[in-house]
Design a protein around this motif. Structure first.
Motif, PDB file in Angstrom:
ATOM      1  N   GLU A 181      30.196  32.476  52.099  1.00 37.51           N
ATOM      2  CA  GLU A 181      30.505  31.227  51.409  1.00 37.51           C
ATOM      3  C   GLU A 181      29.370  30.239  51.636  1.00 37.51           C
ATOM      4  OE1 GLU A 181      35.316  31.015  52.185  1.00 37.51           O
ATOM      5  OE2 GLU A 181      33.890  30.547  53.795  1.00 37.51           O
ATOM      6  N   ASN A 222      39.370  27.443  35.391  1.00 35.15           N
ATOM      7  CA  ASN A 222      40.752  27.026  35.630  1.00 35.15           C
ATOM      8  C   ASN A 222      41.006  25.675  34.957  1.00 35.15           C
ATOM      9  OD1 ASN A 222      43.346  26.772  36.646  1.00 35.15           O
ATOM     10  ND2 ASN A 222      42.669  26.106  38.674  1.00 35.15           N
ATOM     11  N   SER A 252      39.722  35.452  32.022  1.00 34.08           N
ATOM     12  CA  SER A 252      38.330  35.852  32.090  1.00 34.08           C
ATOM     13  C   SER A 252      37.888  36.552  30.804  1.00 34.08           C
ATOM     14  CB  SER A 252      38.129  36.785  33.287  1.00 34.08           C
ATOM     15  OG  SER A 252      36.772  37.125  33.432  1.00 34.08           O
ATOM     16  N   LEU A 289      40.607  26.321  43.093  1.00 34.47           N
ATOM     17  CA  LEU A 289      39.732  27.246  42.395  1.00 34.47           C
ATOM     18  C   LEU A 289      39.343  26.646  41.050  1.00 34.47           C
ATOM     19  CD1 LEU A 289      38.409  30.081  42.131  1.00 34.47           C
ATOM     20  CD2 LEU A 289      40.550  30.834  41.061  1.00 34.47           C
ATOM     21  N   ARG A 292      35.680  31.509  38.184  1.00 32.90           N
ATOM     22  CA  ARG A 292      35.347  32.828  38.749  1.00 32.90           C
ATOM     23  C   ARG A 292      34.391  33.511  37.769  1.00 32.90           C
ATOM     24  NH1 ARG A 292      40.055  34.717  39.076  1.00 32.90           N
ATOM     25  NH2 ARG A 292      40.449  34.250  41.276  1.00 32.90           N
ATOM     26  N   LYS A 294      31.881  36.928  37.078  1.00 34.34           N
ATOM     27  CA  LYS A 294      31.655  38.320  37.467  1.00 34.34           C
ATOM     28  C   LYS A 294      30.543  38.916  36.613  1.00 34.34           C
ATOM     29  CE  LYS A 294      36.521  39.276  38.629  1.00 34.34           C
ATOM     30  NZ  LYS A 294      37.688  40.156  38.333  1.00 34.34           N
ATOM     31  N   GLN A 301      30.352  38.935  42.291  1.00 33.59           N
ATOM     32  CA  GLN A 301      31.328  37.942  41.859  1.00 33.59           C
ATOM     33  C   GLN A 301      31.067  36.625  42.582  1.00 33.59           C
ATOM     34  OE1 GLN A 301      35.763  38.663  41.193  1.00 33.59           O
ATOM     35  NE2 GLN A 301      35.820  37.679  43.186  1.00 33.59           N
ATOM     36  N   GLU A 303      33.046  32.903  43.141  1.00 32.50           N
ATOM     37  CA  GLU A 303      34.190  32.009  42.963  1.00 32.50           C
ATOM     38  C   GLU A 303      33.761  30.603  43.378  1.00 32.50           C
ATOM     39  OE1 GLU A 303      38.260  34.305  43.771  1.00 32.50           O
ATOM     40  OE2 GLU A 303      36.805  34.542  45.408  1.00 32.50           O
ATOM     41  N   LYS A 371      31.659  31.021  46.733  1.00 31.98           N
ATOM     42  CA  LYS A 371      32.012  32.210  47.534  1.00 31.98           C
ATOM     43  C   LYS A 371      31.572  33.463  46.790  1.00 31.98           C
ATOM     44  CE  LYS A 371      35.868  34.698  49.724  1.00 31.98           C
ATOM     45  NZ  LYS A 371      35.125  34.878  50.979  1.00 31.98           N
TER      46      LYS A 371
END
Length: 375
Positions: A181, A222, A252, A289, A292, A294, A301, A303, A371
């Motif tokens: 992180e 989000n 996603s 959050l 995310r 990817k 990934q 986050e 992260k």
């Protein structure tokens, strides 16, 4: 002045610094050249982050893919001169402020007094002006704690610097944890009422910088709403629902799926360059959050967690191949993206938006965490 030629001053190693991973234990090393320094953070898992105190810039982030192969996922340069002299000022890796994003027509009013700012983005003010926090040398020192290492940066912006009122005392901590992180803590105080809105402006490509575009990256944001913009890229004041539009990242999806859709907002921004209203619970300042990201090819990934109310998603629309990155390859359009946690653009002129005014005696405090993992 080459970032690769800084001497390392650390108890456990002396030698020439490079931006590639070096065989060293977890901790912080410091490269020094006059007042410009390069700090290398490395955790027990081998993740490595380099930060310079010029602009509080993150110059590299090395993380493994699903097979354990490391790559630098942050766009940027090897030489500090390139950060200083880059055309179009892309703000690679920098902390931007005093006000991240745009302020309409370069002015705002507090308690009846209007403050003119530097106009550096068409008719508007962008990312702190002509000499924002990304273009100054910060004071810095290594810091370490249980399970993390980092660098603490300080800068004092003077009263009326770039037009803003008040002396602003600012501290930014970058902390790399053993859980991969990167935690960014911002703290600021002022002696006059002033708008403050800071963000971290790293461009990410999880396949590795210089390695194609981010159109195949899959992104979740989000948010159920975003702030539409006018033709000068200033929010209209509306909070529009993302449902049924190309701006719906609540599930996603590949970034390239809808980016070329016939849509007025995408036309104005040349793609995604919009603030998303993050879904918050009962506590609007809670760490939640935000996004995310990817990369299916590498499995990497990212986050993003934040205490901020908004996220500016920028899909690298203005990159055009003129900037040559660390890999020696040109950064073409959409070769990186930004996930900028912040308050909404033009909030000082939009009373319906969450306030960005910091008053004497109060403290600006916010945290964002990047992260990293691999699937």
């Amino acid at each position: 002045m080459n970032l690769q030629s800084f001497l390392i001053f650390a108890a456990f190693t002396i030698g020439l610094h490079t931006l590639a991973p070096t065989p060293m234990r977890a901790g912080v090393t410091v490269g020094d050249f006059d007042s410009i320094k390069l700090y290398t953070l490395k955790n027990e898992a081998g993740m490595t982050v380099t930060v310079t105190n010029y602009g509080a810039i993150i110059t590299s982030i090395l993380v493994p893919d699903r097979e354990g192969k490391f790559a630098d996922v942050a766009l940027g340069y090897h030489r500090v001169e390139d950060y200083i002299n880059a055309v179009d000022k892309p703000y690679f890796g920098a902390v931007v402020g005093r006000y991240a994003n745009r302020i309409a027509k370069g002015k705002f009013t507090i308690d009846g007094e209007t403050y003119p700012l530097a106009v550096n983005n068409g008719a508007n003010h962008l990312h702190g002006g002509a000499i924002g926090f990304d273009k100054v040398v910060w004071d810095a020192k290594p810091i370490e704690g249980d399970g993390w290492c980092g660098v603490e940066l300080h800068y004092t912006a003077k009263d009326r610097e770039e037009g803003y009122p008040g002396n602003l005392n600012l501290k930014v901590d970058y902390k790399l944890t053993n859980a991969n992180e990167l935690v960014i803590d911002y703290v600021a105080t002022t002696d006059k009422k002033t708008p403050v809105n800071l963000t971290q402006h790293t461009y990410f490509n999880l396949r590795g910088e210089g390695n194609g575009t981010i159109l195949d990256h899959e992104l979740m944001i989000n948010a159920k709403q975003y702030t539409p913009i006018d033709e000068s890229m200033i929010p209209t004041g509306e909070l529009a629902d993302v449902g049924g539009t190309p701006f719906d990242f609540s599930a996603s999806k590949p970034i390239g799926r809808d980016i070329s859709t016939e849509n007025e907002q995408l036309k104005i921004g040349l793609g995604y360059d919009h603030n998303f209203v993050l879904a918050k619970g009962a506590d609007p300042n809670a760490m939640t959050l935000a996004a995310r990201l990817k990369d299916p090819a590498s499995g990497r990934q990212l986050e993003v967690f934040t205490t901020e109310p908004g996220l500016q998603f920028y899909s690298g629309n203005f990159l055009d191949g003129r900037l040559i990155g660390k890999s020696g390859k040109p950064y073409v359009q959409r070769s990186g993206l930004c996930l900028e946690t912040q308050h909404y653009p033009d909030s000082p002129n939009q009373p319906a938006f969450p306030s960005t005014i910091l008053s004497p005696g109060d403290e600006y405090r916010t945290t964002t965490t990047f992260k990293f993992s691999a699937e």
